[in-house]
Design a protein around this motif. Sequence first.
Motif, PDB file in Angstrom:
ATOM      1  N   THR A 274       1.011  -1.251  -0.042  1.00 47.89           N
ATOM      2  CA  THR A 274      -0.001  -0.001   0.011  1.00 47.89           C
ATOM      3  C   THR A 274       0.970   1.246   0.096  1.00 47.89           C
ATOM      4  OG1 THR A 274      -1.723  -1.270   1.100  1.00 47.89           O
ATOM      5  CG2 THR A 274      -1.891   1.262   1.390  1.00 47.89           C
ATOM      6  N   MET A 275       1.918   1.269   0.633  1.00 49.88           N
ATOM      7  CA  MET A 275       2.980   2.435   0.623  1.00 49.88           C
ATOM      8  C   MET A 275       3.540   2.849  -0.557  1.00 49.88           C
ATOM      9  SD  MET A 275       3.926   4.368   3.128  1.00 49.88           S
ATOM     10  CE  MET A 275       4.888   5.882   3.207  1.00 49.88           C
ATOM     11  N   LYS A 276       3.592   1.596  -1.453  1.00 51.46           N
ATOM     12  CA  LYS A 276       4.314   1.762  -2.749  1.00 51.46           C
ATOM     13  C   LYS A 276       3.234   2.660  -3.400  1.00 51.46           C
ATOM     14  CE  LYS A 276       4.745  -0.654  -7.093  1.00 51.46           C
ATOM     15  NZ  LYS A 276       4.893  -1.892  -7.733  1.00 51.46           N
ATOM     16  N   GLU A 277       1.852   2.570  -3.298  1.00 45.30           N
ATOM     17  CA  GLU A 277       0.985   3.287  -4.077  1.00 45.30           C
ATOM     18  C   GLU A 277       0.773   4.532  -3.542  1.00 45.30           C
ATOM     19  OE1 GLU A 277      -0.678   1.982  -6.732  1.00 45.30           O
ATOM     20  OE2 GLU A 277       0.209   0.051  -6.410  1.00 45.30           O
ATOM     21  N   LYS A 278       1.280   5.077  -2.418  1.00 44.77           N
ATOM     22  CA  LYS A 278       1.255   6.399  -1.959  1.00 44.77           C
ATOM     23  C   LYS A 278       2.605   7.246  -2.093  1.00 44.77           C
ATOM     24  CE  LYS A 278      -1.789   4.834   1.815  1.00 44.77           C
ATOM     25  NZ  LYS A 278      -1.936   4.796   3.414  1.00 44.77           N
ATOM     26  N   CYS A 279       3.409   6.535  -2.734  1.00 45.77           N
ATOM     27  CA  CYS A 279       4.696   6.957  -3.235  1.00 45.77           C
ATOM     28  C   CYS A 279       4.674   7.380  -4.652  1.00 45.77           C
ATOM     29  CB  CYS A 279       6.015   6.128  -2.778  1.00 45.77           C
ATOM     30  SG  CYS A 279       6.154   5.823  -0.979  1.00 45.77           S
ATOM     31  N   SER A 280       5.472   8.554  -5.094  1.00 45.77           N
ATOM     32  CA  SER A 280       5.824   8.851  -6.324  1.00 45.77           C
ATOM     33  C   SER A 280       7.038   8.450  -6.601  1.00 45.77           C
ATOM     34  CB  SER A 280       5.531  10.413  -6.649  1.00 45.77           C
ATOM     35  OG  SER A 280       5.815  10.765  -7.797  1.00 45.77           O
ATOM     36  N   LEU A 281       7.083   7.106  -7.417  1.00 49.29           N
ATOM     37  CA  LEU A 281       8.673   6.718  -7.592  1.00 49.29           C
ATOM     38  C   LEU A 281       9.258   7.389  -8.859  1.00 49.29           C
ATOM     39  CD1 LEU A 281       7.844   2.921  -6.710  1.00 49.29           C
ATOM     40  CD2 LEU A 281       8.601   4.853  -5.361  1.00 49.29           C
ATOM     41  N   ARG A 282      10.420   7.538  -8.641  1.00 51.74           N
ATOM     42  CA  ARG A 282      11.230   8.013  -9.933  1.00 51.74           C
ATOM     43  C   ARG A 282      12.685   7.499  -9.735  1.00 51.74           C
ATOM     44  NH1 ARG A 282      14.694  12.285 -11.306  1.00 51.74           N
ATOM     45  NH2 ARG A 282      15.190  13.002  -9.095  1.00 51.74           N
ATOM     46  N   ILE A 283      13.081   6.886 -10.956  1.00 51.68           N
ATOM     47  CA  ILE A 283      14.700   6.475 -10.966  1.00 51.68           C
ATOM     48  C   ILE A 283      15.562   7.759 -11.373  1.00 51.68           C
ATOM     49  CG2 ILE A 283      16.335   4.953 -12.065  1.00 51.68           C
ATOM     50  CD1 ILE A 283      13.733   3.459 -13.265  1.00 51.68           C
ATOM     51  N   LYS A 284      16.477   7.901 -10.415  1.00 47.85           N
ATOM     52  CA  LYS A 284      17.408   8.801 -10.436  1.00 47.85           C
ATOM     53  C   LYS A 284      18.791   8.775 -11.132  1.00 47.85           C
ATOM     54  CE  LYS A 284      19.814  12.284  -7.238  1.00 47.85           C
ATOM     55  NZ  LYS A 284      20.039  12.792  -6.007  1.00 47.85           N
ATOM     56  N   ASN A 285      19.485   7.554 -10.756  1.00 48.00           N
ATOM     57  CA  ASN A 285      20.875   7.231 -11.185  1.00 48.00           C
ATOM     58  C   ASN A 285      21.114   5.887 -11.613  1.00 48.00           C
ATOM     59  OD1 ASN A 285      21.948   9.978 -11.161  1.00 48.00           O
ATOM     60  ND2 ASN A 285      22.123   9.675  -8.919  1.00 48.00           N
ATOM     61  N   ILE A 286      21.769   5.729 -12.593  1.00 50.55           N
ATOM     62  CA  ILE A 286      22.581   4.403 -12.717  1.00 50.55           C
ATOM     63  C   ILE A 286      23.879   4.187 -11.962  1.00 50.55           C
ATOM     64  CG2 ILE A 286      23.225   2.493 -14.411  1.00 50.55           C
ATOM     65  CD1 ILE A 286      20.276   3.071 -14.629  1.00 50.55           C
ATOM     66  N   VAL A 287      24.071   3.209 -11.118  1.00 48.30           N
ATOM     67  CA  VAL A 287      25.191   3.235 -10.111  1.00 48.30           C
ATOM     68  C   VAL A 287      26.088   2.320 -10.789  1.00 48.30           C
ATOM     69  CG1 VAL A 287      26.436   3.006  -7.976  1.00 48.30           C
ATOM     70  CG2 VAL A 287      24.147   4.194  -8.125  1.00 48.30           C
ATOM     71  N   ASN A 288      27.048   2.522 -11.252  1.00 49.14           N
ATOM     72  CA  ASN A 288      28.362   1.441 -11.667  1.00 49.14           C
ATOM     73  C   ASN A 288      29.398   1.291 -10.660  1.00 49.14           C
ATOM     74  OD1 ASN A 288      27.443  -0.038 -14.239  1.00 49.14           O
ATOM     75  ND2 ASN A 288      27.468   1.961 -14.854  1.00 49.14           N
ATOM     76  N   VAL A 289      29.690  -0.056 -10.009  1.00 49.13           N
ATOM     77  CA  VAL A 289      30.735  -0.120  -9.006  1.00 49.13           C
ATOM     78  C   VAL A 289      31.713  -0.899  -9.835  1.00 49.13           C
ATOM     79  CG1 VAL A 289      31.431  -1.005  -6.911  1.00 49.13           C
ATOM     80  CG2 VAL A 289      29.053  -0.085  -7.204  1.00 49.13           C
ATOM     81  N   THR A 290      33.105  -0.464  -9.604  1.00 45.83           N
ATOM     82  CA  THR A 290      34.191  -1.015 -10.239  1.00 45.83           C
ATOM     83  C   THR A 290      35.075  -1.312  -9.020  1.00 45.83           C
ATOM     84  OG1 THR A 290      33.912   0.229 -12.388  1.00 45.83           O
ATOM     85  CG2 THR A 290      35.945  -0.688 -12.077  1.00 45.83           C
ATOM     86  N   THR A 291      35.797  -2.747  -9.267  1.00 46.64           N
ATOM     87  CA  THR A 291      36.715  -2.836  -8.326  1.00 46.64           C
ATOM     88  C   THR A 291      38.163  -2.734  -8.800  1.00 46.64           C
ATOM     89  OG1 THR A 291      35.252  -4.525  -7.330  1.00 46.64           O
ATOM     90  CG2 THR A 291      37.671  -4.862  -6.799  1.00 46.64           C
ATOM     91  N   LEU A 292      39.318  -1.894  -8.149  1.00 49.73           N
ATOM     92  CA  LEU A 292      40.108  -1.316  -8.672  1.00 49.73           C
ATOM     93  C   LEU A 292      41.286  -2.572  -8.245  1.00 49.73           C
ATOM     94  CD1 LEU A 292      40.657   2.133  -7.526  1.00 49.73           C
ATOM     95  CD2 LEU A 292      39.896   1.159  -9.912  1.00 49.73           C
ATOM     96  N   ASN A 293      42.636  -2.710  -8.857  1.00 50.15           N
ATOM     97  CA  ASN A 293      43.562  -3.830  -8.568  1.00 50.15           C
ATOM     98  C   ASN A 293      43.954  -3.682  -7.365  1.00 50.15           C
ATOM     99  OD1 ASN A 293      43.660  -4.339 -11.173  1.00 50.15           O
ATOM    100  ND2 ASN A 293      45.297  -2.812 -11.722  1.00 50.15           N
ATOM    101  N   ASN A 294      43.835  -2.898  -6.456  1.00 55.25           N
ATOM    102  CA  ASN A 294      44.074  -2.762  -4.893  1.00 55.25           C
ATOM    103  C   ASN A 294      42.991  -3.139  -4.155  1.00 55.25           C
ATOM    104  OD1 ASN A 294      42.373  -0.560  -5.054  1.00 55.25           O
ATOM    105  ND2 ASN A 294      43.978   0.941  -4.465  1.00 55.25           N
ATOM    106  N   GLY A 295      41.793  -3.477  -4.944  1.00 50.26           N
ATOM    107  CA  GLY A 295      40.530  -4.174  -3.879  1.00 50.26           C
ATOM    108  C   GLY A 295      39.650  -2.949  -3.728  1.00 50.26           C
ATOM    109  N   LYS A 296      40.050  -1.878  -3.787  1.00 51.46           N
ATOM    110  CA  LYS A 296      39.025  -0.720  -3.480  1.00 51.46           C
ATOM    111  C   LYS A 296      38.055  -0.482  -4.607  1.00 51.46           C
ATOM    112  CE  LYS A 296      39.223   4.379  -2.530  1.00 51.46           C
ATOM    113  NZ  LYS A 296      39.921   5.613  -2.708  1.00 51.46           N
ATOM    114  N   LYS A 297      36.765  -0.204  -4.004  1.00 50.77           N
ATOM    115  CA  LYS A 297      35.809   0.033  -4.936  1.00 50.77           C
ATOM    116  C   LYS A 297      35.287   1.094  -5.121  1.00 50.77           C
ATOM    117  CE  LYS A 297      33.644  -4.547  -3.692  1.00 50.77           C
ATOM    118  NZ  LYS A 297      32.297  -5.426  -3.386  1.00 50.77           N
ATOM    119  N   VAL A 298      35.175   1.648  -6.531  1.00 53.89           N
ATOM    120  CA  VAL A 298      34.659   2.995  -6.773  1.00 53.89           C
ATOM    121  C   VAL A 298      33.409   2.873  -7.388  1.00 53.89           C
ATOM    122  CG1 VAL A 298      35.528   5.105  -8.146  1.00 53.89           C
ATOM    123  CG2 VAL A 298      37.354   3.637  -6.943  1.00 53.89           C
ATOM    124  N   SER A 299      32.438   3.809  -7.116  1.00 57.17           N
ATOM    125  CA  SER A 299      31.186   3.857  -7.553  1.00 57.17           C
ATOM    126  C   SER A 299      30.923   5.232  -8.567  1.00 57.17           C
ATOM    127  CB  SER A 299      30.359   3.699  -6.668  1.00 57.17           C
ATOM    128  OG  SER A 299      30.109   4.875  -5.639  1.00 57.17           O
TER     129      SER A 299
END
Length: 227
Positions: free
Chosen positions: A128-153
């Motif tokens: 029911t809460m879904k029907e009460k919300c106005s949903l909108r897609i904002k961003n596409i998030v891509n996460v890349t893992t570097l050679n040192n293991g660090k993740k960058v989005s």
Amino acid sequence: MAKNKIALEINLHQNKNTKSMAHNKWYGRVVRKETLSTRGLCQHIESHGSIYTSDVVAGVIAALRRCIPELIAQGVAVQLDGLGTFYPSLESAGADKPENYSTNEHVKGVHVRFLPDSTSLDNITSRTMKEKCSLRIKNIVNVTTLNNGKKVSTETPYGEYTSSQTTSPQTTSPQTTSPQPSPNGEGAGQTGNENQNQGGNENQGGNQNQGGNTNPPSGGGGGNEND
């Protein structure tokens, strides 16, 4: 509750778990803009034309904050009409025999749970809460893992992403066939133009509903049960 005028924004994230059956599928996550403090909530309530000032509302909330945990610690559930019910639950390890059960050893914690109101007039359950919300897609998030293991989005606005996925129609120039020799050896072949449509309209993007509503997998503990 009126339908929200301000959109509930969603970012799309891709499942990168190669062991998951949903690998490479995209799922929505709510963009949480901020966390409103008690004072901010009181001011928000006052701004809706309440006859009570923010200080009065703050006093009521402070009383709720003291009394609800006190009642839950006694095994009493507290229902706030139109909002939901707060109630206790137990996290417990198992014992081999009843006489071996110890509250100090086997009770791992007491949780405060919340169950949204599901009455017909004040239903705020998930569907029911879904029907009460106005949903909108904002961003596409891509996460890349570097050679040192660090993740960058990186975030790409959804409108920009969908525009980049649209391919313009492609056409090729007419091609001329080479003259074919006649049976008597003379070059009496026919020359014609062939219009080949090698492109056409190709929709590479579009909206795909592959996931639906998903719940994150719960990690079970060794022999612990949540009641």
